[in-house]
Design an enzyme around this catalytic site. Structure first.
Site, PDB file in Angstrom:
ATOM      1  N   HIS A 326      48.977  33.925  32.928  1.00 13.71           N
ATOM      2  CA  HIS A 326      47.677  34.482  33.304  1.00 13.71           C
ATOM      3  C   HIS A 326      47.753  35.926  33.782  1.00 13.71           C
ATOM      4  O   HIS A 326      46.755  36.448  34.270  1.00 13.71           O
ATOM      5  CB  HIS A 326      47.034  33.637  34.404  1.00 13.71           C
ATOM      6  CG  HIS A 326      46.441  32.347  33.923  1.00 13.71           C
ATOM      7  ND1 HIS A 326      45.180  32.255  33.381  1.00 13.71           N
ATOM      8  CD2 HIS A 326      46.949  31.089  33.899  1.00 13.71           C
ATOM      9  CE1 HIS A 326      44.927  31.000  33.053  1.00 13.71           C
ATOM     10  NE2 HIS A 326      45.980  30.270  33.350  1.00 13.71           N
ATOM     11  N   LYS A 515      33.235  38.009  41.133  1.00 11.42           N
ATOM     12  CA  LYS A 515      34.597  37.610  40.779  1.00 11.42           C
ATOM     13  C   LYS A 515      35.461  37.731  42.028  1.00 11.42           C
ATOM     14  O   LYS A 515      35.022  38.238  43.060  1.00 11.42           O
ATOM     15  CB  LYS A 515      35.164  38.473  39.652  1.00 11.42           C
ATOM     16  CG  LYS A 515      35.083  39.974  39.907  1.00 11.42           C
ATOM     17  CD  LYS A 515      35.532  40.776  38.695  1.00 11.42           C
ATOM     18  CE  LYS A 515      34.525  40.711  37.583  1.00 11.42           C
ATOM     19  NZ  LYS A 515      34.946  39.884  36.442  1.00 11.42           N
ATOM     20  N   ARG A 516      36.678  37.257  41.929  1.00 14.79           N
ATOM     21  CA  ARG A 516      37.623  37.374  43.032  1.00 14.79           C
ATOM     22  C   ARG A 516      37.787  38.837  43.423  1.00 14.79           C
ATOM     23  O   ARG A 516      37.798  39.717  42.574  1.00 14.79           O
ATOM     24  CB  ARG A 516      38.958  36.773  42.587  1.00 14.79           C
ATOM     25  CG  ARG A 516      40.049  36.726  43.624  1.00 14.79           C
ATOM     26  CD  ARG A 516      41.161  35.798  43.163  1.00 14.79           C
ATOM     27  NE  ARG A 516      41.623  36.106  41.827  1.00 14.79           N
ATOM     28  CZ  ARG A 516      42.642  36.930  41.554  1.00 14.79           C
ATOM     29  NH1 ARG A 516      43.285  37.546  42.539  1.00 14.79           N
ATOM     30  NH2 ARG A 516      43.019  37.148  40.319  1.00 14.79           N
ATOM     31  N   LYS A 627      30.327  33.744  30.929  1.00 13.94           N
ATOM     32  CA  LYS A 627      29.170  33.059  31.517  1.00 13.94           C
ATOM     33  C   LYS A 627      27.952  33.965  31.541  1.00 13.94           C
ATOM     34  O   LYS A 627      26.829  33.538  31.222  1.00 13.94           O
ATOM     35  CB  LYS A 627      29.527  32.598  32.937  1.00 13.94           C
ATOM     36  CG  LYS A 627      30.627  31.571  33.000  1.00 13.94           C
ATOM     37  CD  LYS A 627      31.269  31.497  34.367  1.00 13.94           C
ATOM     38  CE  LYS A 627      32.563  30.699  34.319  1.00 13.94           C
ATOM     39  NZ  LYS A 627      33.399  30.862  35.524  1.00 13.94           N
TER      40      LYS A 627
END
Length: 783
Positions: A326, A515-516, A627
């Site tokens: 990742h 987001k993070r 999304k």
């Protein structure tokens, strides 16, 4: 079950009517009713998984969110339950009070949840394994703009969606400590199918149950200490690993769920097999990032314990395991201090050394590899165990999660490994489940899609949305789309008012970054752009600006000082803008608190502009971008991660791309001077100087000053402006202003938004899981 039957079942379980029950009691009653309904199908699905080849997904995180609405939707009971509740003046919106199961930190955990949803819908035999954390990530709130954390007690009102399986508990042994791993099973319900997968989450408990009345005070104290030590292992997600104790706990967690999951898999395998020869034909295990890679030496240890020779055990492991990478950033590739591993897991560490020696023997047998190259590829090197190296060596496949990410792995980050094992590397671009991220979160827009298509087949075949492309020329349809978008913005505005106490105008552009919080995701770049626009409006250089609301949602890791400083900075910008009558009707900045899956469902449906602005080459893929795209937002972003494929699908003319590309940064960065750019560009200098010139205040913490010098002089491990914020800033502002200006032509902008939705089919996690099933796991649908 029709609505009358469901109504009767609810009233019976509640002992009263729904209008007299708390949301928590109603949630439990709905959950209990559904769990009883699905029990036969769940049992049949479990048996089907064990009767043939199956896959298992090992992940430190499963960010499943709130289960109730999604499960009802997948069972086609959502409208039934709404109808059952309607006579009592109650709605499923009451479930907004139910906490999310926030058992993850971001995209990695949400991806895992989407994958299980897709596999279940596709009838594929995939089950998940992870940790049942006592507390989720954390609940976030702001005090004077600073992030503060409190414990996320997500089961405080019960958990009707999990079943404790006491009979399947196993013991996990560390040096000097043994704990019990008790599984809790959560059903993952397929859509338009009777198939149900299982997410098995392990809870750590003490080995013994003590009757304290039979022991003296000293025994009581010893038993209590053991209980606390055991339960700590599954108490919190990602303990702060800045300390030795934190690192030890983190390693304990990784081994805990990996060892428990393998014990469970082997127990089920041995129930129908005498030998381990066919293990790789019975099960395939996907390692989601490096957190579960300790599974590799643990499986080899378990096989050797049962009499299998090391060489054969390693060969089996190489067929059973598969590894998803990742990240391309070296600093994010997990490694563990050898002394720590040996201290906690001496037997496992011994196996790791054997794996390392097997790799060394293989590499030294190759005449064209230099000693320097071989040393750099070592699993045990520089006093550390390099988990990514072990994962690549001892697994059948390594995959990236977006086209560009995989290419960077192959040709830059892991080029020597790709040279060694080119056949093992694959790309599997991430995806999202359209059930939660379209059908559930945007019932209005997904309903329009169903109407125009004449069916809801998009719910299992998302690429059916391609058939709606011609409607981009239909003014009436675009007007309906715009009205739906406006309604979702109105709904979000009402929710933000209730949650944040802040009024936002649904008639403004909604520019959203959720987001993070991490430096490479560049929320700070977004903040700088807002100040650039703010100063431009004030000095008259920016005119006719379309009123815009900039929405942020993110959590920073509790120990990540710089990220927390960025949150404070954005909140101070919000305060600055709100206090300025010259601009506050044109700009609004809101950082929502406690961003989670349920909040995201509301934000993605309301967004006009999707901020995807990571430095090119740093974001592996992203799933938030998908999304937002699916819900009709244009992407304002760099050519990074899955943004590249989004633009390929929806067209560059329907999105807003800016900034240096990966290949350009390779040439720029060696000679890049952020100090020179700062000195030469007055607008950049004005914006960045707000970190130290008193425009905004960090409350005396020095956090803003530290951000300033990290950009201009470098800090800790990195060079100045490591993520190229200042270099991309001017290009970014230009693209942002163009997007906001284009919004004024609502019909043309709506066309761009509509086409993004129509071309989102590739980004269904159904497609991703089909690819995993065919290319990596070799599994087929169960009957």
């Amino acid at each position: 079950m029709d609505h009358k039957e469901f109504e009767q079942a609810l009233c019976k379980k509640l002992g009263t009517t729904p209008d007299k029950a708390t949301p928590q009691a109603l949630h439990s009653a709905i959950g209990d009713t559904v769990m009883e309904t699905i029990a036969p199908d769940w049992r049949a699905s479990r048996q089907a998984h064990l009767s043939g080849r199956r896959a298992c997904y090992f992940s430190m995180e499963f960010l499943v969110g709130r289960a109730v609405q999604n499960n009802l939707l997948c069972l086609d009971l959502y409208d039934t339950v709404e109808e059952a509740l309607r006579p009592y003046g109650v709605s499923l919106s009451a479930m907004d009070e139910i906490p999310d199961a926030a058992l993850g930190n971001g995209g990695l955990g949400r991806l895992a949840a989407c994958f299980l949803d897709s596999a279940s819908t596709l009838n594929l035999p995939l089950d998940g394994y992870g940790i049942r954390y006592r507390y989720g990530l954390f609940e976030q709130h702001f005090e004077d703009g600073f992030q503060k954390e409190t414990a996320d007690d997500w089961t405080r009102w019960g958990d009707p969606w999990s079943v404790r399986c006491e009979a399947d508990a196993v013991e996990i042994r560390y040096a000097g400590q043994t704990v019990r791993a008790v599984p809790y099973d959560m059903p993952i319900i397929g859509c338009k199918t009777r198939h149900i997968s299982t997410l098995r989450l392990w809870q750590a408990e003490p080995v013994h149950t003590f009757d304290f009345q039979l022991f003296n005070q000293q025994h009581y104290l010893e038993a209590s200490a053991e209980s606390i030590a055991a339960e700590d292992i599954s108490r919190v997600l990602y303990p702060n690993d800045d300390t030795r104790e934190g690192k030890l706990l983190r390693l304990k967690q990784e081994y805990f769920f990996s060892a428990a999951s393998l014990a469970d898999i082997l127990r089920k395998y041995r129930a129908s097999h005498d030998k381990y020869d066919d293990l790789a034909q019975a099960v395939s295990i996907q390692l989601n990032d490096t957190h579960p890679v300790i599974s590799i030496p643990e499986l080899i240890r378990l096989l050797m314990q049962d009499g299998v020779a090391f060489d054969k055990a390693l060969s089996i492991a190489k067929q059973v395991f598969h590894y998803t990478n990742h990240t391309i950033m070296a600093e994010a590739l997990e490694k563990w201090d050898c002394g720590l591993v040996e201290e906690l897991l001496p037997e496992v560490y011994g196996v790791i050394l054997q794996i390392h020696e097997a790799l060394m023997a293989e590499l030294y047998a190759k005449p064209d590899w230099t000693a320097e190259q071989i040393t750099a590829m070592g699993i045990v090197r520089d006093g550390c165990v390099h988990m990514a190296h072990m994962a690549i060596y001892a697994s059948a496949h390594t995959n990236g999660v977006a086209k560009i990410h995989t290419e960077i792995l192959k040709h830059t980050a892991l080029k020597d490994w790709y040279r060694l094992y080119p056949e093992r590397f694959q790309n599997k671009t991430n995806g999202i489940t359209q059930r939660r991220w379209f059908a559930l979160c945007n019932r209005e827009l997904s309903g329009l899609a169903t109407e125009l298509l004449g069916s809801d087949r998009w719910i299992t075949q998302l690429d059916a949305l391609e058939e709606l492309v011609p409607y981009a020329r239909d003014l009436q349809v675009l007007q309906r789309f715009t009205a739906i978008k406006q309604e979702k913005k109105r709904q979000l505005a009402a929710y933000v008012l209730a949650q944040e106490g802040v009024r936002i105008d649904p008639d403004t552009v909604f520019d959203i970054q959720i987001k993070r919080l991490h430096e490479y995701k560049r929320q700070l770049l977004n903040a700088f752009s807002i100040l650039w626009i703010y100063f431009g409006i004030k000095d008259g250089s920016i005119q006719n600006f379309a009123p815009t609301t900039f929405l942020f949602g993110a959590k920073s890791a509790p120990g990540y000082r710089r990220a927390k400083g960025i949150i404070k900075y954005i909140n101070e910008i919000a305060r600055l803008v709100d206090g300025d009558p010259q601009v506050r009707d044109l700009i609004r900045v809101v950082f929502v608190h406690n961003y989670n899956v349920s909040y995201a469902e509301k934000l993605v449906a309301a967004a006009d502009i999707s901020e995807q602005i990571s430095t090119a080459g740093t974001e592996a893929s992203g799933t938030g971008n998908m999304k937002l795209m699916l819900n009709g937002a244009v992407t304002l972003g760099t050519l990074d991660g899955a943004n590249i494929e989004i633009v390929e699908e929806a067209g560059g003319e329907n999105n807003y791309i800016f900034g240096a590309r990966v290949e350009e940064l390779e040439k720029i960065m060696p000679d890049y001077s952020s100090r020179r750019l700062f000195a030469d560009n007055e607008k950049i200098r004005r914006v960045v100087s707000t970190l130290i010139d008193g425009t905004v205040s960090d409350g005396g913490t020095g956090d803003f000053r530290e951000l300033y010098y990290s950009l201009l002089d470098g800090a800790s491990w990195h060079r100045p402006d490591h993520y190229y914020l200042l270099g991309d800033l001017e290009s970014y502002v230009e693209a942002k202003l163009r997007a906001i200006s284009d919004y004024r032509d609502r019909a043309e902008f709506a066309k761009k938004q509509w086409l993004n939705m129509c071309h989102a089919g590739k980004f269904s996690s159904d497609r991703t899981i089909r690819d995993y099933a065919a290319d990596i796991w070799n599994i087929t649908p169960v009957q």
